[in-house]
Scaffold this active site. Structure first.
Site, short mmCIF file in Angstrom:
data_model
loop_
_atom_site.label_atom_id
_atom_site.label_comp_id
_atom_site.label_asym_id
_atom_site.label_seq_id
_atom_site.Cartn_x
_atom_site.Cartn_y
_atom_site.Cartn_z
N ARG A 49 67.70 54.25 14.98
CA ARG A 49 67.19 53.59 16.17
C ARG A 49 67.21 52.08 15.98
O ARG A 49 66.47 51.55 15.16
CB ARG A 49 65.75 54.04 16.45
N ASP A 51 66.52 48.18 17.15
CA ASP A 51 65.48 47.50 17.91
C ASP A 51 66.06 46.71 19.07
O ASP A 51 67.28 46.53 19.18
CB ASP A 51 64.72 46.53 17.00
N TYR A 109 74.03 47.49 7.46
CA TYR A 109 73.74 46.43 8.43
C TYR A 109 74.36 45.13 7.97
O TYR A 109 74.52 44.88 6.77
CB TYR A 109 72.23 46.20 8.57
N ARG A 196 65.45 42.57 8.85
CA ARG A 196 65.05 41.27 9.40
C ARG A 196 63.95 40.63 8.56
O ARG A 196 63.91 39.41 8.41
CB ARG A 196 64.62 41.43 10.85
#
Length: 255
Positions: A49, A51, A109, A196
């Site tokens: 999922r 963001d 990522y 992040r």
């Protein structure tokens, strides 16, 4: 019949992956498009999922249907009903026990940072701007403390709903090409805002505000309040999951 899709999307105008009743989401847009192709509701499951504002190069999803369409029909039919910021890049049937989330062994990522005095224009939706000079080598050296299986509580959002904070970090690197700095991360799974939050701390090290050893200290301390701020969603792209070869998926998502 179970079908898997590979999907790419610009997450700027979405409130994340998960379907919501009060705004546009990637899952919502995909399921609306699939309903038009199948002529009935279709529920999808994703590998991860993302963001609000986060992009994806190859999000993998699966869904079950009794509707008969060839794969070209599913691919092109769905694409034609999606917003321009989304596209299905491949579609194929998969075994009934394949699961986009639980069958994935790794996820990757990339975080992109434009490091210069002025902000980006052409790539503004896909990068984060850092005006102060950063040392990518210092960031890379610091990041190596995160490798292996660890408790990543220091980089976990307060709102994270995961049962525990232990994750296996297989790779993490920080490289510079001209004015861009890339943070590439690969792990078995990620916590809410984990990448992040890691980037936010690495930037403090890159700017010389914290020592290289600080990253290991944060990890050991397991205290989110001591770590750096959460980096903006803009620069983050989900590169995709990786699966074992026996599932027969495209090479792009195979270990």
């Amino acid at each position: 019949m179970r079908i898997a899709f590979g999907i790419e999307y610009d997450g700027t105008d979405f409130l994340g992956w998960q379907r919501l009743s009060h705004g546009a989401t990637v899952q919502g847009a995909l399921e609306t498009a699939l309903k038009r192709v199948a002529d009935e509701p279709v529920e999808t499951t994703a590998a991860g999922r993302t963001d609000a504002g986060v992009h994806a190069r190859c999000q993998v999803v699966h869904f079950d249907t009794d509707v008969r369409r060839d794969m070209r029909g599913w691919l092109l039919g769905t694409c034609s009903n999606l917003p321009r910021s989304m596209a299905v890049t491949w579609a194929q049937p998969v075994a009934d026990d394949f699961h986009a989330r639980f069958s994935a062994r790794l996820r990757g990522y990339r975080y992109r940072i434009v490091n210069r005095l002025v902000r980006a224009a052409l790539d503004a939706r896909y990068v984060t701007w850092e005006r102060h000079p950063v040392d990518a080598q210092r960031m890379h050296d610091a990041a190596q403390a995160l490798l292996g299986e660890n408790d990543f509580s220091a980089f976990r959002a307060v709102s994270c709903q995961a049962a525990h904070a232990r994750r296996f970090m297989k790779k993490i690197s920080v490289t510079r090409i001209g004015e861009e700095v890339f943070v590439d991360v690969e792990a078995n799974a990620f916590l809410h805002h984990m990448v992040r939050n890691i980037v936010g701390s690495l930037l403090l090290i890159g700017r010389g505000e914290q020592p290289v050893e600080w990253m290991g200290e944060l990890l050991a301390g397991r205290d989110r309040e001591r770590a750096g701020p959460t980096a903006p969603a803009t620069g983050l792209t989900f590169l995709g999951p990786k699966y074992e070869a026996h599932w027969g998926l495209p090479e792009q998502v195979t270990l």
